[in-house]
Design a protein around this motif. Structure first.
Motif, PDB file in Angstrom:
ATOM      1  N   VAL A  31       0.832  -1.201   0.000  1.00 43.70           N
ATOM      2  CA  VAL A  31       0.000   0.000   0.000  1.00 43.70           C
ATOM      3  C   VAL A  31       0.872   1.258   0.000  1.00 43.70           C
ATOM      4  O   VAL A  31       0.606   2.221  -0.722  1.00 43.70           O
ATOM      5  N   GLY A  32       1.937   1.235   0.801  1.00 44.93           N
ATOM      6  CA  GLY A  32       2.838   2.386   0.829  1.00 44.93           C
ATOM      7  C   GLY A  32       3.507   2.608  -0.509  1.00 44.93           C
ATOM      8  O   GLY A  32       3.638   3.750  -0.973  1.00 44.93           O
ATOM      9  N   ALA A  33       3.937   1.533  -1.162  1.00 50.52           N
ATOM     10  CA  ALA A  33       4.584   1.666  -2.466  1.00 50.52           C
ATOM     11  C   ALA A  33       3.620   2.246  -3.495  1.00 50.52           C
ATOM     12  O   ALA A  33       3.983   3.107  -4.308  1.00 50.52           O
ATOM     13  N   PRO A  45      -1.384  14.777   4.010  1.00 53.03           N
ATOM     14  CA  PRO A  45      -1.722  14.273   5.351  1.00 53.03           C
ATOM     15  C   PRO A  45      -2.859  13.252   5.323  1.00 53.03           C
ATOM     16  O   PRO A  45      -2.839  12.299   6.087  1.00 53.03           O
ATOM     17  N   VAL A  46      -3.835  13.447   4.447  1.00 54.26           N
ATOM     18  CA  VAL A  46      -4.934  12.475   4.355  1.00 54.26           C
ATOM     19  C   VAL A  46      -4.418  11.128   3.895  1.00 54.26           C
ATOM     20  O   VAL A  46      -4.795  10.076   4.420  1.00 54.26           O
ATOM     21  N   VAL A  47      -3.518  11.138   2.886  1.00 56.33           N
ATOM     22  CA  VAL A  47      -2.949   9.880   2.377  1.00 56.33           C
ATOM     23  C   VAL A  47      -2.156   9.178   3.480  1.00 56.33           C
ATOM     24  O   VAL A  47      -2.225   7.961   3.659  1.00 56.33           O
ATOM     25  N   ILE A  48      -1.394   9.970   4.253  1.00 58.47           N
ATOM     26  CA  ILE A  48      -0.583   9.378   5.333  1.00 58.47           C
ATOM     27  C   ILE A  48      -1.498   8.757   6.398  1.00 58.47           C
ATOM     28  O   ILE A  48      -1.262   7.638   6.874  1.00 58.47           O
ATOM     29  N   VAL A  49      -2.560   9.488   6.769  1.00 64.43           N
ATOM     30  CA  VAL A  49      -3.489   8.956   7.769  1.00 64.43           C
ATOM     31  C   VAL A  49      -4.129   7.666   7.260  1.00 64.43           C
ATOM     32  O   VAL A  49      -4.284   6.688   7.987  1.00 64.43           O
ATOM     33  N   TRP A  50      -4.507   7.684   5.962  1.00 67.56           N
ATOM     34  CA  TRP A  50      -5.093   6.468   5.359  1.00 67.56           C
ATOM     35  C   TRP A  50      -4.134   5.292   5.467  1.00 67.56           C
ATOM     36  O   TRP A  50      -4.526   4.199   5.845  1.00 67.56           O
ATOM     37  N   TRP A  51      -2.854   5.533   5.129  1.00 66.05           N
ATOM     38  CA  TRP A  51      -1.874   4.438   5.187  1.00 66.05           C
ATOM     39  C   TRP A  51      -1.698   3.947   6.633  1.00 66.05           C
ATOM     40  O   TRP A  51      -1.586   2.750   6.887  1.00 66.05           O
ATOM     41  N   LEU A  52      -1.659   4.891   7.588  1.00 66.07           N
ATOM     42  CA  LEU A  52      -1.486   4.496   8.988  1.00 66.07           C
ATOM     43  C   LEU A  52      -2.668   3.654   9.467  1.00 66.07           C
ATOM     44  O   LEU A  52      -2.492   2.690  10.233  1.00 66.07           O
ATOM     45  N   PHE A  95     -11.116  -0.168   3.712  1.00 65.84           N
ATOM     46  CA  PHE A  95     -10.095   0.892   3.785  1.00 65.84           C
ATOM     47  C   PHE A  95      -9.136   0.811   2.611  1.00 65.84           C
ATOM     48  O   PHE A  95      -8.676   1.828   2.109  1.00 65.84           O
ATOM     49  N   TRP A  96      -8.812  -0.415   2.169  1.00 59.31           N
ATOM     50  CA  TRP A  96      -7.918  -0.581   0.996  1.00 59.31           C
ATOM     51  C   TRP A  96      -8.571   0.028  -0.244  1.00 59.31           C
ATOM     52  O   TRP A  96      -7.913   0.628  -1.093  1.00 59.31           O
ATOM     53  N   ALA A  97      -9.919  -0.090  -0.350  1.00 56.97           N
ATOM     54  CA  ALA A  97     -10.631   0.500  -1.483  1.00 56.97           C
ATOM     55  C   ALA A  97     -10.578   2.019  -1.450  1.00 56.97           C
ATOM     56  O   ALA A  97     -10.896   2.667  -2.444  1.00 56.97           O
ATOM     57  N   GLY A  98     -10.173   2.589  -0.308  1.00 53.57           N
ATOM     58  CA  GLY A  98      -9.979   4.034  -0.240  1.00 53.57           C
ATOM     59  C   GLY A  98      -8.926   4.542  -1.204  1.00 53.57           C
ATOM     60  O   GLY A  98      -8.800   5.744  -1.417  1.00 53.57           O
ATOM     61  N   LEU A  99      -8.153   3.644  -1.818  1.00 55.80           N
ATOM     62  CA  LEU A  99      -7.178   4.047  -2.840  1.00 55.80           C
ATOM     63  C   LEU A  99      -7.861   4.808  -3.974  1.00 55.80           C
ATOM     64  O   LEU A  99      -7.271   5.721  -4.557  1.00 55.80           O
ATOM     65  N   ILE A 100      -9.123   4.452  -4.275  1.00 57.44           N
ATOM     66  CA  ILE A 100      -9.813   5.081  -5.417  1.00 57.44           C
ATOM     67  C   ILE A 100     -10.101   6.558  -5.145  1.00 57.44           C
ATOM     68  O   ILE A 100      -9.681   7.420  -5.923  1.00 57.44           O
TER      69      ILE A 100
END
Length: 767
Positions: A31-33, A45-52, A95-100
């Motif tokens: 996910v980080g890659a 910051p939103v992307v970082i929070v999502w990854w965390l 949460f993984w689908a949050g990539l879209i």
């Protein structure tokens, strides 16, 4: 639930948990890659929070796994664990689908397509790994596939809509495969437990006969009854049971062998190992040597391919071999055979489709993709040689992928098609009809027969490849050295392979069309830039004359005009010409930026001087409206490595906007600050009319303006903020716009720490 069913269910669940044992380690890394590789539409910051959040969910899942593997197996009820795992899979995949929403960009179809392909690969891999438990398979695949279908259809773009619609039957097909694999795994475990129970019964019967040695008649009666039961079980079972001696010679074959094409009477007396390939024979012989030792050896399970005694076809069986060499009553091996041909074919077909889809996703050439499809067909149909043909818009043969057919086969096929395209065969092929011929070497086929005899081909199964508009774009064919009619599975496989080839062809042609459209757009953009450059030159020359002469008339350089109204007209002409010249400059700047031709001349500049100069340039306009302008700088301002002209233009645009939309007696504050990470922020705050929240993105687009009465009355072209944003980003910076209606607007420029140049005193102050 019975103990037997619970044991099977627990074993299926344990195998799935073992498969996903390393998921908490590698999935957050993946996910980080992906987050680093793609351009996000959401703030960092939103992307970082999502990854965390994703990482935290997987850490919790790792703890959950540890609890399961350390629990007492005898007390484990699999159903609560399965429900708990399903809930976790649902949450993690949602949460993984949050990539879209974080990375989907309306103007970046390549990235969007990559996101879809990642999710499709996720579903395919989950099908291969999570099929054993239905609830977990749905939890691992349904959220992702739903997201893919929803976002594809919502774009309303034909290519993405087609992908979204194609994903629905694909998911149903994958679900069907998962169901078959789950059924096979369940049946395998049930068979294993039944075999263990049967062997246990045999051992108990032996013990009973020994204990009843002195009761011969009763013992003989019991043995006869048990023998009858055993034979009834074996002879009426679905699975094949073979009993061999210590050399592997088959002594007994149950009647079920006839169901899979192995007549029992033909098997008795044969060495079972002779039915296998040399590699499989070596493996079994080595295991037999190991079994001759004094150590107890458990039953072993193998997946073996053996010839069928009809139609020259092979079958796959799952063989469970129990070593009873030490058993005085057997002194050999007991072999349970189960026909798994359908399962192996499904697995082979799925692997082939995965390789083709992966090749498409990685941009492999179309002829190489077709070769992969042909190789997959040959793997699924032993003894076959496959070929894929591709026709162009004029129905000319342009591609022939035949990796294992003779080297001159493509040339021969090209000549054959030129001769036959308007004859019987060509008419049938162009009409989309399936063609099955099992006597290609017969002389009635004319010039075809000599080549087929030379190539050793007797049978062809031919299926045209159809596009979505029912147009023939090619064909898929399989060739066999013997006369062979396709069965129901082979016919379905041929149709599926042709359909997959059609998808690959249309996908690649769509990509080519997109590439051509992109090139056309780039050509049009260059033409637009050239036109704007030429027009700006043609307009600037007369404008300079208009501005110059109107300035002479306004100032009365050669004497008074005679009427004060003429001077007012001259002032209007001068101001309008100056405004038009500024508009032309802005259009030329935005055109250069869009074309990537705006040159940045970086040098060390004093940002404090730039801010003071900009405020001084705006003094006249702010004094007319009695606006108060304040500068709050750092005690020791660093220098900046940047383009001085660009920095001045940025500040003039921001201050001009602030002054334009701030009412009389308003306030404009310019503040400089440092972030915790050492970045420099320059914020311009005003007490103006503000911008609606739903218009913030629009005003950052070229010619975008807030279309209301309060904003339109101030005029402007809508280029200032887009130019400012682009110039800041060209300096590796970030531009942020925040606004509240009737309160004011804050425009912030953030420059990275790498662009700051500190003096010794500045470094001390920064620390």
């Amino acid at each position: 639930m019975t103990d037997h069913a619970r044991a099977v269910r627990l074993e299926l669940y344990r195998s799935l948990m073992l498969t996903f044992r390393t998921l908490p380690i590698y999935f957050p890394a993946i996910v980080g890659a992906v987050a680093l590789a793609f351009d996000a539409v959401a703030p960092t910051p939103v992307v970082i929070v999502w990854w965390l959040v994703v990482a935290a969910l997987h850490i919790e899942y790792a703890i959950f796994q540890k609890r399961f593997f350390t629990a007492d197996e005898s007390r484990i009820d699999p159903e609560p664990w399965i429900r708990a795992t399903a809930i976790r899979y649902w949450i993690m995949n949602i949460f993984w689908a949050g990539l879209i929403p974080l990375f989907w960009q309306a103007d970046n179809n390549i990235q969007n397509l990559a996101i879809l392909m990642i999710f499709v690969l996720h579903v395919i891999l989950s099908t291969q790994t999570a099929f054993s438990v239905a609830a977990l398979f749905v939890a691992a695949t349904l959220p992702i596939m739903t997201a893919v279908v929803a976002v594809s259809i919502s774009t309303l773009q034909p290519v993405f809509v087609a992908i979204g619609l194609a994903c629905v039957p694909t998911y149903l097909y994958l679900s069907r495969i998962a169901q078959q694999q789950r059924r096979g795994a369940t049946e395998t475990l049930e068979l294993r437990f039944r075999n263990a129970s049967l062997i246990h019964d045999l051992e108990r019967a032996r013990d009973m006969s020994e204990r009843a040695r002195h009761h011969a008649e009763e013992a003989n009666a019991q043995l006869l009854r048990r023998e009858h039961h055993f034979r009834a079980l074996v002879e009426n079972a679905f699975d094949v049971v073979l009993v061999t001696d210590e050399q592997g010679i088959i002594q007994y074959a149950s009647p079920a062998a006839g169901k899979i094409g192995l007549p029992p009477e033909a098997l008795v007396g044969l060495n079972g190992i002779d039915l296998l390939s040399p590699e499989q024979q070596e493996t079994l012989r080595q295991d037999t040597i190991d079994a001759d030792s004094d150590k107890p050896t458990p039953a072993r399970t193998y997946e073996l391919m053996i010839p069928r005694y009809e139609n020259n076809r092979s079958i796959w069986v799952e063989a469970t071999i129990t070593n009873l060499l030490k058993d005085e009553n057997v002194r050999g091996f007991v072999v349970n055979l189960r026909d798994i041909t359908q399962r192996k074919r499904a697995e082979t077909e799925q692997r082939s489709q995965f390789r083709v889809l992966q090749a498409l996703a990685t941009g492999m050439a179309l002829d190489e993709v077709m070769s992969l499809l042909a190789l997959g067909a040959e793997e699924a149909n032993p003894g076959a040689h496959a070929a894929v043909f591709l026709l162009d818009g004029e129905e000319n043969l342009v591609t022939c992928a035949a990796p294992n057919l003779p080297a001159d086969f493509p040339e021969w096929v090209a000549g054959f098609w030129r001769e036959q395209r308007t004859n019987g065969f060509g008419d049938m092929a162009r009409a989309g009809l399936k063609i099955i011929t099992t006597d290609l070497q017969d002389e009635r086929h004319g010039n075809v027969a000599p080549y087929m005899r030379k190539a050793g081909i007797q049978t062809v199964w031919f299926r045209p490849i159809m596009s979505r508009n029912d147009r023939v774009t090619g064909a898929f064919a399989m060739y066999f050295p013997d006369a062979r009619e396709p069965g129901r599975w082979e016919d379905a496989y041929l149709l599926g392979a042709a359909h997959l080839a059609g998808i690959a062809i249309e996908r690649r042609r769509a990509e080519q069309g997109l590439k051509q459209a992109t090139e056309s757009a780039e050509l049009a953009n260059r033409a637009k830039t050239k036109f704007l450059a030429n027009m700006s030159h043609e307009l600037r020359t007369p404008l300079n004359a208009i501005i110059g002469f109107s300035e002479i008339m306004r100032d009365g350089m050669f004497g008074p005009l005679g009427n004060e109204r003429y001077r007012a007209y001259a002032v209007d002409i001068h101001d309008s010409g100056r405004h038009l010249l500024n508009v032309i400059d802005d259009i030329l700047d935005i055109s250069k930026i869009e074309a990537g031709r705006y040159a940045i001349e970086e040098q060390e500049i004093d940002l404090a001087d730039v801010l003071h100069w900009s405020a001084e340039m705006m003094r006249a306009r702010t004094m007319d409206k009695r606006q108060k302008v304040s500068l709050r700088l750092l005690d020791d301002m660093p220098h900046v490595r940047a383009d001085q002209r660009a920095m001045r233009q940025i500040m003039l645009n921001l201050l001009s906007n602030a002054a334009k939309f701030t009412p009389v007696d308003g306030r404009i504050d310019v503040a400089v600050s440092l972030t915790d990470t050492g970045e420099l922020c320059v914020a311009v705050r005003d007490t103006g009319i503000g911008i609606p929240a739903d218009k913030l993105d629009e005003v950052l687009e070229p010619f975008g303006q807030v279309d209301d009465t309060n904003a339109r009355q101030h005029g402007g072209t809508g280029l200032g903020l887009p130019i400012t944003k682009s110039l800041i980003e060209m300096h590796s910076g970030v531009f942020r716009l925040e606004s509240t209606i009737d309160v004011g607007t804050t425009a912030t420029m953030t420059l990275p720490a790498a662009r700051l140049i500190w003096t010794k005193q500045s470094e001390t102050a920064a620390r």
